[in-house]
Design a protein around this motif. Sequence first.
Motif, PDB file in Angstrom:
ATOM      1  N   VAL A 126       0.856  -1.184   0.000  1.00 11.58           N
ATOM      2  CA  VAL A 126       0.000   0.000   0.000  1.00 11.58           C
ATOM      3  C   VAL A 126       0.895   1.238   0.000  1.00 11.58           C
ATOM      4  N   PRO A 127       0.529   2.288  -0.738  1.00 11.41           N
ATOM      5  CA  PRO A 127       1.324   3.519  -0.708  1.00 11.41           C
ATOM      6  C   PRO A 127       1.378   4.085   0.711  1.00 11.41           C
ATOM      7  N   LYS A 128       2.544   4.604   1.090  1.00 12.61           N
ATOM      8  CA  LYS A 128       2.678   5.143   2.432  1.00 12.61           C
ATOM      9  C   LYS A 128       1.848   6.405   2.596  1.00 12.61           C
ATOM     10  N   ALA A 129       1.261   6.540   3.764  1.00 12.58           N
ATOM     11  CA  ALA A 129       0.527   7.746   4.145  1.00 12.58           C
ATOM     12  C   ALA A 129       0.856   8.041   5.599  1.00 12.58           C
ATOM     13  N   GLY A 130       0.895   9.302   5.961  1.00  7.40           N
ATOM     14  CA  GLY A 130       1.194   9.654   7.340  1.00  7.40           C
ATOM     15  C   GLY A 130       2.594   9.251   7.746  1.00  7.40           C
ATOM     16  N   ASP A 131       2.752   8.902   9.038  1.00 10.95           N
ATOM     17  CA  ASP A 131       4.056   8.525   9.566  1.00 10.95           C
ATOM     18  C   ASP A 131       4.369   7.045   9.356  1.00 10.95           C
ATOM     19  N   ASP A 132       3.342   6.243   9.233  1.00  4.67           N
ATOM     20  CA  ASP A 132       3.534   4.797   9.084  1.00  4.67           C
ATOM     21  C   ASP A 132       2.250   4.206   8.514  1.00  4.67           C
ATOM     22  N   THR A 133       2.399   3.153   7.710  1.00  4.33           N
ATOM     23  CA  THR A 133       1.243   2.537   7.059  1.00  4.33           C
ATOM     24  C   THR A 133       1.430   1.030   7.011  1.00  4.33           C
ATOM     25  N   LEU A 134       0.352   0.299   7.234  1.00  5.42           N
ATOM     26  CA  LEU A 134       0.368  -1.154   7.147  1.00  5.42           C
ATOM     27  C   LEU A 134      -0.950  -1.618   6.551  1.00  5.42           C
ATOM     28  N   ALA A 135      -0.889  -2.568   5.619  1.00 11.07           N
ATOM     29  CA  ALA A 135      -2.101  -3.152   5.046  1.00 11.07           C
ATOM     30  C   ALA A 135      -1.947  -4.664   5.027  1.00 11.07           C
ATOM     31  N   TYR A 136      -3.034  -5.369   5.333  1.00 14.35           N
ATOM     32  CA  TYR A 136      -2.966  -6.828   5.356  1.00 14.35           C
ATOM     33  C   TYR A 136      -4.354  -7.419   5.130  1.00 14.35           C
ATOM     34  N   GLN A 137      -4.364  -8.688   4.763  1.00 18.35           N
ATOM     35  CA  GLN A 137      -5.617  -9.425   4.556  1.00 18.35           C
ATOM     36  C   GLN A 137      -5.681 -10.599   5.519  1.00 18.35           C
ATOM     37  N   VAL A 138      -6.815 -10.738   6.166  1.00 18.11           N
ATOM     38  CA  VAL A 138      -7.129 -11.918   6.965  1.00 18.11           C
ATOM     39  C   VAL A 138      -8.218 -12.674   6.211  1.00 18.11           C
ATOM     40  N   GLY A 143     -11.085 -15.218   6.349  1.00 14.88           N
ATOM     41  CA  GLY A 143     -11.969 -15.996   7.193  1.00 14.88           C
ATOM     42  C   GLY A 143     -12.358 -17.290   6.493  1.00 14.88           C
ATOM     43  N   ASP A 144     -12.514 -18.340   7.255  1.00 19.08           N
ATOM     44  CA  ASP A 144     -12.898 -19.637   6.706  1.00 19.08           C
ATOM     45  C   ASP A 144     -14.249 -20.008   7.300  1.00 19.08           C
ATOM     46  N   PHE A 145     -15.317 -19.802   6.511  1.00 19.91           N
ATOM     47  CA  PHE A 145     -16.658 -20.050   6.994  1.00 19.91           C
ATOM     48  C   PHE A 145     -17.235 -21.264   6.280  1.00 19.91           C
ATOM     49  N   GLU A 146     -17.272 -22.405   6.985  1.00 14.94           N
ATOM     50  CA  GLU A 146     -17.778 -23.655   6.421  1.00 14.94           C
ATOM     51  C   GLU A 146     -17.100 -23.975   5.086  1.00 14.94           C
ATOM     52  N   GLY A 147     -15.808 -23.707   5.034  1.00 19.21           N
ATOM     53  CA  GLY A 147     -15.048 -24.004   3.827  1.00 19.21           C
ATOM     54  C   GLY A 147     -15.029 -22.892   2.805  1.00 19.21           C
ATOM     55  N   ASP A 148     -15.830 -21.838   2.994  1.00 15.68           N
ATOM     56  CA  ASP A 148     -15.851 -20.710   2.064  1.00 15.68           C
ATOM     57  C   ASP A 148     -14.894 -19.624   2.546  1.00 15.68           C
ATOM     58  N   PRO A 149     -13.905 -19.234   1.734  1.00 12.26           N
ATOM     59  CA  PRO A 149     -13.000 -18.151   2.140  1.00 12.26           C
ATOM     60  C   PRO A 149     -13.654 -16.788   1.983  1.00 12.26           C
ATOM     61  N   VAL A 150     -13.511 -15.939   2.993  1.00  7.18           N
ATOM     62  CA  VAL A 150     -14.013 -14.562   2.947  1.00  7.18           C
ATOM     63  C   VAL A 150     -12.843 -13.627   3.242  1.00  7.18           C
ATOM     64  N   PRO A 151     -12.351 -12.901   2.225  1.00  6.03           N
ATOM     65  CA  PRO A 151     -11.216 -12.004   2.442  1.00  6.03           C
ATOM     66  C   PRO A 151     -11.634 -10.745   3.202  1.00  6.03           C
ATOM     67  N   LEU A 152     -10.921 -10.454   4.271  1.00  4.24           N
ATOM     68  CA  LEU A 152     -11.112  -9.245   5.066  1.00  4.24           C
ATOM     69  C   LEU A 152      -9.834  -8.428   4.961  1.00  4.24           C
ATOM     70  N   VAL A 153      -9.950  -7.171   4.581  1.00  3.75           N
ATOM     71  CA  VAL A 153      -8.775  -6.337   4.371  1.00  3.75           C
ATOM     72  C   VAL A 153      -8.757  -5.169   5.356  1.00  3.75           C
ATOM     73  N   PHE A 154      -7.585  -4.917   5.923  1.00  6.33           N
ATOM     74  CA  PHE A 154      -7.378  -3.817   6.863  1.00  6.33           C
ATOM     75  C   PHE A 154      -6.239  -2.941   6.348  1.00  6.33           C
ATOM     76  N   HIS A 155      -6.467  -1.639   6.290  1.00 12.02           N
ATOM     77  CA  HIS A 155      -5.415  -0.666   5.994  1.00 12.02           C
ATOM     78  C   HIS A 155      -5.298   0.245   7.213  1.00 12.02           C
ATOM     79  N   VAL A 156      -4.080   0.383   7.711  1.00 10.95           N
ATOM     80  CA  VAL A 156      -3.852   1.124   8.951  1.00 10.95           C
ATOM     81  C   VAL A 156      -2.825   2.222   8.694  1.00 10.95           C
ATOM     82  N   VAL A 157      -3.128   3.439   9.121  1.00 12.11           N
ATOM     83  CA  VAL A 157      -2.204   4.554   8.937  1.00 12.11           C
ATOM     84  C   VAL A 157      -2.058   5.294  10.261  1.00 12.11           C
ATOM     85  N   ARG A 158      -0.820   5.634  10.610  1.00 14.27           N
ATOM     86  CA  ARG A 158      -0.539   6.364  11.851  1.00 14.27           C
ATOM     87  C   ARG A 158      -0.067   7.770  11.552  1.00 14.27           C
ATOM     88  N   VAL A 159      -0.609   8.726  12.284  1.00 17.74           N
ATOM     89  CA  VAL A 159      -0.123  10.100  12.271  1.00 17.74           C
ATOM     90  C   VAL A 159       0.088  10.502  13.724  1.00 17.74           C
TER      91      VAL A 159
END
Length: 274
Positions: free
Chosen positions: A211-223, A225-241
């Motif tokens: 992810v392009p940097k923003a602020g003082d620090d940036t982190l992006a990741y995907q978790v 989820g496994d729901f009865e065998g079905d994958p559900v992508p959850l994405v989080f983008h975190v920026v610190r100022v």
Amino acid sequence: MRTRTTGTSRRTSAAGAALAALVLGLTTACGGGDSGDGDKPAKPDTAADATAEANDPKDPGQVSEPPALEEQPKTVDPKVKGVGAGGGKELTETELAAAVLATGDVSTFKVDPMDGPPAQGESADDPACAPLTAMINGKPEPVASAAVYRQLLGAKTGRPAISEFLTTHGTQGAVSLLSRLGDAVKACEDGFKGSGAGSSSTYSAVKRIDVPKAGDDTLAYQVTGDFEGDPVPLVFHVVRVGGTVATFYTANLEGTATPEIPSILLATQAAKLK
């Protein structure tokens, strides 16, 4: 999203309490329920109501993948002004409410208030993954001294649905938050389990996202989820100022592709905090 897929209903019904709240919040933001009031989505009053709505079989809509995002602004609107949090100022809840993204800050999104998370959240089976469940709970650690929550919806179509929470930790706490979160992404790449409130969730994989940097620090990741065998992508983008942390999250309820969070949101929020 005027209809919810059968797969979505099954996925949310199988989710643990904290994750169900996160996913159902996004479903509601998309207009997943039948409100009877034009295009305004109905919002469940309680987590139990939300779960009942997710299990309602009367919504047979079928959608394979979310539509492509509309073209986003290339630069931050010059009318956006910073509130001075970049110097380490610890913002109060009132100041966070003034600093969080609002309708008009990014032309392609409208912003609505969102309730805070339930008191009871999930705990990770592996302590190394605790920072990830804290984010899923909507309560990043170390514990914030103040927090506000918002829903961001595509201005034209209501899509995508993205949620944001803006939290105050002090500079040292905010730096620690992103550092511990980055460590958890590495340590838990093969997945983990979460439990709490009488239910459990399975997360099959965790991966970092560029992810392009923003602020003082940036982190992006995907978790994933496994729901009865079905994958559900959850994405989080975190920026610190300074000592303030903005967390954006979304989920793909209709397929396995990684959902997108436009980088202009992070850039604008960082500019509004500085």
